[in-house]
Motif scaffolding. Structure first.
Motif, short mmCIF file in Angstrom:
data_model
loop_
_atom_site.label_atom_id
_atom_site.label_comp_id
_atom_site.label_asym_id
_atom_site.label_seq_id
_atom_site.Cartn_x
_atom_site.Cartn_y
_atom_site.Cartn_z
N LEU A 1 0.86 -1.18 0.00
CA LEU A 1 0.00 0.00 0.00
C LEU A 1 0.89 1.23 0.00
N VAL A 2 0.54 2.22 -0.80
CA VAL A 2 1.30 3.47 -0.88
C VAL A 2 0.38 4.61 -0.45
N VAL A 3 0.67 5.17 0.72
CA VAL A 3 -0.13 6.26 1.26
C VAL A 3 0.52 7.59 0.87
N THR A 4 -0.24 8.47 0.25
CA THR A 4 0.32 9.74 -0.18
C THR A 4 0.15 10.81 0.90
N ALA A 5 1.08 11.76 0.90
CA ALA A 5 1.06 12.89 1.83
C ALA A 5 1.33 14.16 1.05
N SER A 6 0.60 15.20 1.34
CA SER A 6 0.85 16.47 0.66
C SER A 6 2.22 17.04 1.03
N GLY A 7 2.70 16.66 2.21
CA GLY A 7 3.93 17.26 2.73
C GLY A 7 3.65 18.44 3.63
N GLY A 8 2.38 18.89 3.65
CA GLY A 8 2.02 19.99 4.52
C GLY A 8 2.64 21.31 4.10
N PRO A 9 2.52 22.34 4.94
CA PRO A 9 3.03 23.66 4.58
C PRO A 9 4.55 23.77 4.64
N GLN B 1 1.58 29.85 10.44
CA GLN B 1 2.20 29.12 9.34
C GLN B 1 1.79 27.66 9.35
N ALA B 2 1.72 27.06 10.52
CA ALA B 2 1.36 25.64 10.62
C ALA B 2 -0.09 25.40 10.22
N LEU B 3 -0.94 26.40 10.42
CA LEU B 3 -2.36 26.25 10.10
C LEU B 3 -2.67 26.58 8.64
N ALA B 4 -1.67 27.00 7.88
CA ALA B 4 -1.88 27.37 6.47
C ALA B 4 -1.59 26.18 5.57
N HIS B 5 -2.47 25.18 5.59
CA HIS B 5 -2.26 23.99 4.76
C HIS B 5 -2.44 24.34 3.29
N PRO B 6 -1.56 23.83 2.42
CA PRO B 6 -1.60 24.25 1.01
C PRO B 6 -2.74 23.68 0.19
N ALA C 1 0.95 19.19 9.35
CA ALA C 1 2.21 19.93 9.27
C ALA C 1 3.37 19.13 9.86
N THR C 2 3.11 18.38 10.93
CA THR C 2 4.16 17.54 11.54
C THR C 2 4.25 16.18 10.87
N LEU C 3 3.25 15.85 10.05
CA LEU C 3 3.06 14.54 9.42
C LEU C 3 2.69 13.45 10.43
N VAL C 4 2.32 13.86 11.65
CA VAL C 4 1.74 12.89 12.59
C VAL C 4 0.50 12.25 11.97
N ASN C 5 -0.28 13.06 11.26
CA ASN C 5 -1.47 12.54 10.62
C ASN C 5 -1.14 11.37 9.70
N LYS C 6 -0.01 11.48 9.01
CA LYS C 6 0.38 10.40 8.09
C LYS C 6 0.83 9.18 8.87
N GLY C 7 1.48 9.39 10.00
CA GLY C 7 1.85 8.27 10.84
C GLY C 7 0.63 7.53 11.36
N LEU C 8 -0.38 8.28 11.79
CA LEU C 8 -1.62 7.66 12.24
C LEU C 8 -2.28 6.88 11.11
#
Length: 417
Positions: free
Chosen positions: A193-201, A217-222, A235-242
């Motif tokens: 499985l390949v999970v994509t991430a925007s990379g955040g701001p 800056q952290a709340l300004a998601h692209p 922004a921390t990519l914790v979301n992607k870890g979860l």
């Protein structure tokens, strides 16, 4: 076919498929997922009917308006003190003599609604407080459209013990993408499985360059419009870890066969690579109404649920490897996911506390993951051989939140010494 356990989310299995209009309960109706779900329902009254709504209680006027427009039977707020304001807002929205919906209030109100009579429960609550409603919906035999990833993260074994195969339909854009791509093949033919991430701001920044980033800056998601906690997690990519842990639990794919790749445009939401070398990608413009429609309508699709691409317009889609030094959260999530037990709950709870501290200006951006890492290390390796209980999860979360607050306060004091 593989003889390993059936996935919790399996597009080949339709749990309690319904013909005609489906009755829904929407939990977290005033949040980002909830408001978009309400919009989808209002545009498709022949397909869906909402019987009950729940919210935390911070936006009672919106909740009352939703209740009136949807003509629900019950409304719930988690904050018991907001019940009088909700009742007054309902009176202002309903006509004279019109019966008001039943009002439930308190921390167990959403859980009660999750077990009420309906076809599908959409759990759009943010945070681990969504665990009890998730368990209640599954125990009651409801189809669960799951946007509350935290309940699966912190209570994975509890959820897996209750859920029938195919009873959970994921609503996260990444897991809805995997869900749809997996429908094209057999589970035994899945390589990864390949999970994509925007990379955040902060994509492309080094760890040292992240030291002074601000709340704004952290709340300004692209690419995505989300609530503050999820936006900082992105922004921390914790979301992607979860999401890596969630993918492992939903699809029973080992961690070493789940990859993360950075895709700034957020067009491809995730991919499945099969053993013959082919890769199937699910792609739409960034819009959560598509995944929500999958969660509420599967196996049927909801026409025009979300915008489609204009393929006549030129566009560039990019993919980059994940910078694990600047963003160590994914690696730490794999670690706690492999540990199991209460480790994921400790990771999630510590992160929620640290995000709150960052948003309040009490912790620097890099301090979020530094503190979470320290809390996870102190927690150590969970005991093996003992079944996980809800009490275990709550105790671990309480400890992790307390310890995260202590370490955050110590870091702040040291910085100002």
């Amino acid at each position: 076919m593989s003889d390993s356990p059936a996935p919790l989310a399996d597009p080949h299995i339709v749990f309690d498929a319904a013909q005609g209009r489906r009755d829904l309960v929407i939990l977290g109706s005033t949040g980002s997922i909830g408001t978009q779900a309400v919009d989808l329902v209002l545009r498709n009254p022949d397909r869906f009917r909402v019987t009950a709504l729940s919210a935390a209680g911070g936006r009672v006027a919106l909740l009352a308006e939703q209740a009136r427009r949807l003509r629900v039977r019950a409304v719930a707020v988690a904050d018991r003190d907001k019940a009088p304001a909700l009742r007054e807002a309902l009176r202002e929205n309903y006509g004279a003599g019109e019966p008001l919906p039943e009002i439930l209030a308190g921390p167990d109100a959403a859980t009660e609604l999750a077990a009420s009579d309906c076809h599908t429960v959409l759990n759009g609550i943010t945070g681990s407080i969504g665990l009890a409603p998730t368990l209640a919906a599954l125990k009651a035999g409801r189809t669960l459209a799951l946007a509350n990833k935290e309940s699966l993260i912190v209570g994975g074994p509890l959820v897996k013990a209750l859920a029938a195969p195919g009873q959970i339909i994921p609503v996260d854009s990444e897991h809805a993408a995997l869900f749809q791509a997996l429908a094209a093949g057999e589970r035994a033919d899945v390589r990864k499985l390949v999970v994509t991430a925007s990379g955040g701001p902060f994509r492309g920044r080094t760890r040292s360059e992240l030291a002074g980033v601000t709340r704004e800056q952290a709340l300004a998601h692209p690419t995505w419009a989300m609530g503050p906690v999820i936006t900082v997690n992105s922004a921390t990519l914790v979301n992607k870890g979860l999401e890596v842990i969630e993918a492992h639990l939903l699809y029973d794919i080992p961690f070493d066969r789940i990859e993360v790749v950075v895709h700034p445009q957020s067009y491809v939401h995730s991919m499945v690579e099969f053993t013959d070398g082919s890769t199937l990608a699910q792609a739409t413009p960034p819009d959560m109404r598509g995944p929500i429609a999958i969660g509420l309508g599967w196996p049927e699709r909801v026409p025009d649920a979300a915008p489609a691409f204009d393929w006549r317009t030129a566009s560039t889609w990019e993919f980059f490897p994940l910078d694990t030094e600047a963003f160590p959260s994914v690696g730490l999530a794999r670690h706690v996911g492999a540990l199991g037990g209460t480790a994921p709950a400790v990771f999630n709870a510590a992160n929620e506390e640290c995000v709150d501290a960052f948003l309040a200006g009490r912790l620097p951006f890099n301090g979020i993951m530094d503190t979470v890492t320290a809390v996870v290390a102190e927690h150590g390796t969970p005991a093996t051989g003992t079944p996980l209980t809800v009490a275990d999860v709550l105790e671990a979360e309480t400890w992790a939140r307390t310890r995260a607050r202590e370490l955050s306060a110590a870091a702040t004091a040291e910085a100002h010494a």
